[in-house]
Design a protein around this motif. Structure first.
Motif, PDB file in Angstrom:
ATOM      1  N   LYS A   1     -14.687   2.658 -62.783  1.00 40.44           N
ATOM      2  CA  LYS A   1     -14.291   1.254 -62.642  1.00 40.44           C
ATOM      3  C   LYS A   1     -12.934   1.115 -61.961  1.00 40.44           C
ATOM      4  CE  LYS A   1     -16.645  -0.287 -66.879  1.00 40.44           C
ATOM      5  NZ  LYS A   1     -16.409  -0.723 -68.284  1.00 40.44           N
ATOM      6  N   GLY A   2     -12.263   2.230 -61.725  1.00 40.66           N
ATOM      7  CA  GLY A   2     -10.935   2.182 -61.126  1.00 40.66           C
ATOM      8  C   GLY A   2      -9.828   2.003 -62.139  1.00 40.66           C
ATOM      9  N   ILE A   3     -10.044   2.480 -63.375  1.00 40.55           N
ATOM     10  CA  ILE A   3      -9.026   2.384 -64.427  1.00 40.55           C
ATOM     11  C   ILE A   3      -8.748   3.788 -64.970  1.00 40.55           C
ATOM     12  CG2 ILE A   3      -8.281   1.033 -66.424  1.00 40.55           C
ATOM     13  CD1 ILE A   3     -10.852  -0.595 -66.160  1.00 40.55           C
ATOM     14  N   PRO A   4      -8.136   4.662 -64.175  1.00 36.92           N
ATOM     15  CA  PRO A   4      -7.941   6.046 -64.618  1.00 36.92           C
ATOM     16  C   PRO A   4      -7.026   6.185 -65.821  1.00 36.92           C
ATOM     17  CG  PRO A   4      -6.721   5.627 -62.591  1.00 36.92           C
ATOM     18  CD  PRO A   4      -7.617   4.444 -62.816  1.00 36.92           C
TER      19      PRO A   4
ATOM     20  N   PRO B   1      -2.238   6.254 -59.503  1.00 38.02           N
ATOM     21  CA  PRO B   1      -1.084   6.853 -58.825  1.00 38.02           C
ATOM     22  C   PRO B   1      -1.224   6.951 -57.312  1.00 38.02           C
ATOM     23  CG  PRO B   1      -1.565   8.052 -60.831  1.00 38.02           C
ATOM     24  CD  PRO B   1      -2.696   7.068 -60.644  1.00 38.02           C
ATOM     25  N   GLN B   2      -2.439   7.252 -56.846  1.00 37.74           N
ATOM     26  CA  GLN B   2      -2.630   7.413 -55.408  1.00 37.74           C
ATOM     27  C   GLN B   2      -2.453   6.098 -54.644  1.00 37.74           C
ATOM     28  OE1 GLN B   2      -4.492   8.712 -57.791  1.00 37.74           O
ATOM     29  NE2 GLN B   2      -4.196  10.908 -57.483  1.00 37.74           N
ATOM     30  N   ILE B   3      -2.519   4.980 -55.353  1.00 39.46           N
ATOM     31  CA  ILE B   3      -2.267   3.663 -54.752  1.00 39.46           C
ATOM     32  C   ILE B   3      -0.867   3.171 -55.085  1.00 39.46           C
ATOM     33  CG2 ILE B   3      -2.939   1.218 -54.780  1.00 39.46           C
ATOM     34  CD1 ILE B   3      -5.820   2.149 -55.245  1.00 39.46           C
ATOM     35  N   ASP B   4      -0.483   3.295 -56.351  1.00 40.45           N
ATOM     36  CA  ASP B   4       0.759   2.670 -56.807  1.00 40.45           C
ATOM     37  C   ASP B   4       2.013   3.409 -56.369  1.00 40.45           C
ATOM     38  OD1 ASP B   4       0.070   0.284 -58.620  1.00 40.45           O
ATOM     39  OD2 ASP B   4      -1.337   1.808 -59.271  1.00 40.45           O
ATOM     40  N   ILE B   5       1.990   4.734 -56.353  1.00 39.35           N
ATOM     41  CA  ILE B   5       3.188   5.465 -55.942  1.00 39.35           C
ATOM     42  C   ILE B   5       3.509   5.223 -54.473  1.00 39.35           C
ATOM     43  CG2 ILE B   5       4.163   7.780 -55.617  1.00 39.35           C
ATOM     44  CD1 ILE B   5       2.849   8.539 -58.299  1.00 39.35           C
TER      45      ILE B   5
ATOM     46  N   SER C   1       6.798  -0.430 -63.559  1.00 38.50           N
ATOM     47  CA  SER C   1       6.398  -1.353 -62.495  1.00 38.50           C
ATOM     48  C   SER C   1       4.927  -1.712 -62.588  1.00 38.50           C
ATOM     49  CB  SER C   1       6.693  -0.734 -61.119  1.00 38.50           C
ATOM     50  OG  SER C   1       5.938   0.448 -60.923  1.00 38.50           O
ATOM     51  N   GLY C   2       4.086  -0.737 -62.931  1.00 40.20           N
ATOM     52  CA  GLY C   2       2.652  -0.995 -63.037  1.00 40.20           C
ATOM     53  C   GLY C   2       2.316  -1.964 -64.153  1.00 40.20           C
ATOM     54  N   THR C   3       3.078  -1.911 -65.253  1.00 41.11           N
ATOM     55  CA  THR C   3       2.857  -2.852 -66.342  1.00 41.11           C
ATOM     56  C   THR C   3       2.996  -4.289 -65.850  1.00 41.11           C
ATOM     57  OG1 THR C   3       3.577  -1.280 -68.026  1.00 41.11           O
ATOM     58  CG2 THR C   3       3.733  -3.615 -68.590  1.00 41.11           C
ATOM     59  N   VAL C   4       3.960  -4.519 -64.959  1.00 43.46           N
ATOM     60  CA  VAL C   4       4.180  -5.858 -64.421  1.00 43.46           C
ATOM     61  C   VAL C   4       3.204  -6.166 -63.296  1.00 43.46           C
ATOM     62  CG1 VAL C   4       5.853  -7.369 -63.273  1.00 43.46           C
ATOM     63  CG2 VAL C   4       6.596  -5.835 -65.114  1.00 43.46           C
ATOM     64  N   LEU C   5       3.101  -5.270 -62.320  1.00 40.41           N
ATOM     65  CA  LEU C   5       2.315  -5.568 -61.120  1.00 40.41           C
ATOM     66  C   LEU C   5       0.808  -5.492 -61.360  1.00 40.41           C
ATOM     67  CD1 LEU C   5       4.446  -3.554 -58.527  1.00 40.41           C
ATOM     68  CD2 LEU C   5       4.494  -6.024 -58.941  1.00 40.41           C
ATOM     69  N   ASN C   6       0.371  -4.575 -62.233  1.00 39.10           N
ATOM     70  CA  ASN C   6      -1.066  -4.361 -62.429  1.00 39.10           C
ATOM     71  C   ASN C   6      -1.621  -5.053 -63.666  1.00 39.10           C
ATOM     72  OD1 ASN C   6      -0.994  -2.603 -60.221  1.00 39.10           O
ATOM     73  ND2 ASN C   6      -0.584  -0.825 -61.510  1.00 39.10           N
ATOM     74  N   THR C   7      -0.813  -5.146 -64.726  1.00 34.04           N
ATOM     75  CA  THR C   7      -1.312  -5.658 -65.996  1.00 34.04           C
ATOM     76  C   THR C   7      -0.941  -7.129 -66.207  1.00 34.04           C
ATOM     77  OG1 THR C   7      -1.051  -3.428 -66.917  1.00 34.04           O
ATOM     78  CG2 THR C   7      -1.428  -5.230 -68.474  1.00 34.04           C
TER      79      THR C   7
ATOM     80  N   LYS D   1       0.259  12.493 -52.244  1.00 38.85           N
ATOM     81  CA  LYS D   1       1.000  12.893 -51.054  1.00 38.85           C
ATOM     82  C   LYS D   1       2.047  11.840 -50.714  1.00 38.85           C
ATOM     83  CE  LYS D   1      -1.566  14.626 -47.868  1.00 38.85           C
ATOM     84  NZ  LYS D   1      -2.489  14.800 -46.717  1.00 38.85           N
ATOM     85  N   VAL D   2       3.258  12.299 -50.344  1.00 40.31           N
ATOM     86  CA  VAL D   2       4.345  11.377 -50.015  1.00 40.31           C
ATOM     87  C   VAL D   2       4.953  11.755 -48.671  1.00 40.31           C
ATOM     88  CG1 VAL D   2       4.879  10.855 -52.421  1.00 40.31           C
ATOM     89  CG2 VAL D   2       6.034  12.761 -51.297  1.00 40.31           C
ATOM     90  N   ASP D   3       5.710  10.837 -48.112  1.00 44.08           N
ATOM     91  CA  ASP D   3       6.368  11.001 -46.818  1.00 44.08           C
ATOM     92  C   ASP D   3       7.331  12.183 -46.873  1.00 44.08           C
ATOM     93  OD1 ASP D   3       7.835  10.750 -44.470  1.00 44.08           O
ATOM     94  OD2 ASP D   3       8.101   8.576 -44.656  1.00 44.08           O
TER      95      ASP D   3
END
Length: 372
Positions: A99-102, A315-319, A173-179, A152-154
């Protein structure tokens, strides 16, 4: 392969730097990561002292950044030389992962908090004896992880700064932006101005909240909170927090609140500062129960309290998103960090425990230079 690692031999023992830890052979879908640096998180300290227990001896650390050294034959997303940030492991196959909720992976505890790899094998041994891992990685050493552990990062960015994105910063940040997902013009209060709380505040600012209220008992942290996006700060040691928040919001209370402390009284305050229909997110955990009056407060005014694990992040999206905010000057997480030599891990951990340093970062590879 023998590696250097910071080991906790038993409950409440100090970290011991050892050179004879044996790293498990790589699997077909594994990547071997040469660790450059790792943040120290309060979860590491909780495991060290036994407030939470996996197993001992244990190699802690779960906010690592490093460079890929080797990849297994079935690895498709990484190659040697890639720069990566490590985070938690999710199986990718259960209903919640699909469902996209790892962060709600059905196997989250078994994969991240069992001290062994998902297949039951050891990550690390010493003289053939089991040494526990953390988060299916352990970043206080060179390690072998699955592809799903890595982002992967720059490679032009300073790896020494990026490790804490894998836990503390993505959680806040995810608690605010995602939840919570505040809308422009909303108001938010954040209890606790450690790395997680400051990340939540920066996310509140990014979201367009007109009031971002930081609450703590340490003035120096509150000053940094103002620098990083808090519109107002409250030292809860000196005043009635609920009254002050109401004053700042024309008597209404805030739409959203985040508790990063896990302290029962503070959690209750995070509910009491809400406006009708407001929601508070609890990030830290506590063994205590909320009292009946607070329960009535939730029901009568239709307030909500939600538990959030790892910021409901992918993480692969949010980081990568946080890194773009950082590049744009909107998420200055590195202002919370202080570098320590790997050998000074005890000093770094004590600085974290005392609150002297918000986010200590261990420099494991002293020869690393940004941009090379």
């Amino acid at each position: 392969m023998k590696i250097k690692a910071a080991v906790v031999e038993k409950q409440n023992a100090d970290f011991t730097i050892k050179d004879d830890i044996e790293l498990a052979p790589m699997g077909a879908d594994d990547i071997q990561v040469h660790m450059v640096a790792s943040g120290i998180c309060h979860s590491d300290e909780a495991l060290r002292v036994g407030d939470a227990v996996i197993d001992y001896p244990i190699i802690l650390g779960h906010e690592g950044a490093g460079i890929v050294e080797k990849v297994g034959p079935e690895v498709t997303q990484f190659k040697p030389g890639d720069h990566v940030v490590l985070s938690f492991y999710a199986c990718g196959n259960c209903d919640n992962c699909l469902k996209g909720i790892p962060t709600q992976c059905r196997n989250y505890a078994a994969n991240n908090l069992s001290g062994v790899r998902p297949d039951g094998s050891d990550h690390f041994t010493e003289n053939g004896e089991h040494v526990a891992d953390m988060f299916d990685q352990s970043s206080f050493t060179t390690t072998v992880v699955r592809e799903r552990n890595a982002v992967k990062v720059d490679d032009k960015l300073d790896l020494r700064k990026l490790g804490p994105l894998g836990c503390g910063y993505v959680t806040g940040s995810g608690t605010v932006l995602n939840t919570l997902k505040p809308r422009p013009g909303d108001t938010i209060a954040v209890f606790g101005t450690g790395a997680v709380g400051l990340a939540a505040m920066m996310a509140g600012k990014i979201s367009g909240c007109t009031k971002v209220i930081g609450i703590d008992i340490v003035d120096s942290r509150l000053e940094l909170a103002k620098e990083l996006g808090a519109t107002d700060v409250i030292n809860s040691r000196n005043v009635d927090v609920v009254e002050e928040v109401k004053k700042l919001t024309n008597g209404r209370g805030v739409n959203w609140a985040v508790d990063t402390t896990g302290i029962t009284q503070v959690m209750e305050q995070s509910i009491q500062v809400l406006t009708q229909g407001g929601t508070t997110a609890t990030i830290a955990v506590t063994p205590n129960h909320i009292d009946l009056d607070t329960w009535n407060d939730l029901c009568v005014d239709d307030k909500k309290i939600v538990g959030v694990n790892m910021g409901d992040s992918i993480p692969q999206i949010d980081i990568p998103r946080l890194i773009e905010f950082y590049k744009a000057g909107m998420f200055d997480f590195d202002k919370t960090e202080k570098f320590f030599k790997f050998e000074d891990i005890k000093e770094a951990n004590e600085a974290s425990r005392s609150g002297e340093v918000i986010k200590p970062v261990l420099i494991i590879d002293s020869d690393y230079f940004p941009g090379k």
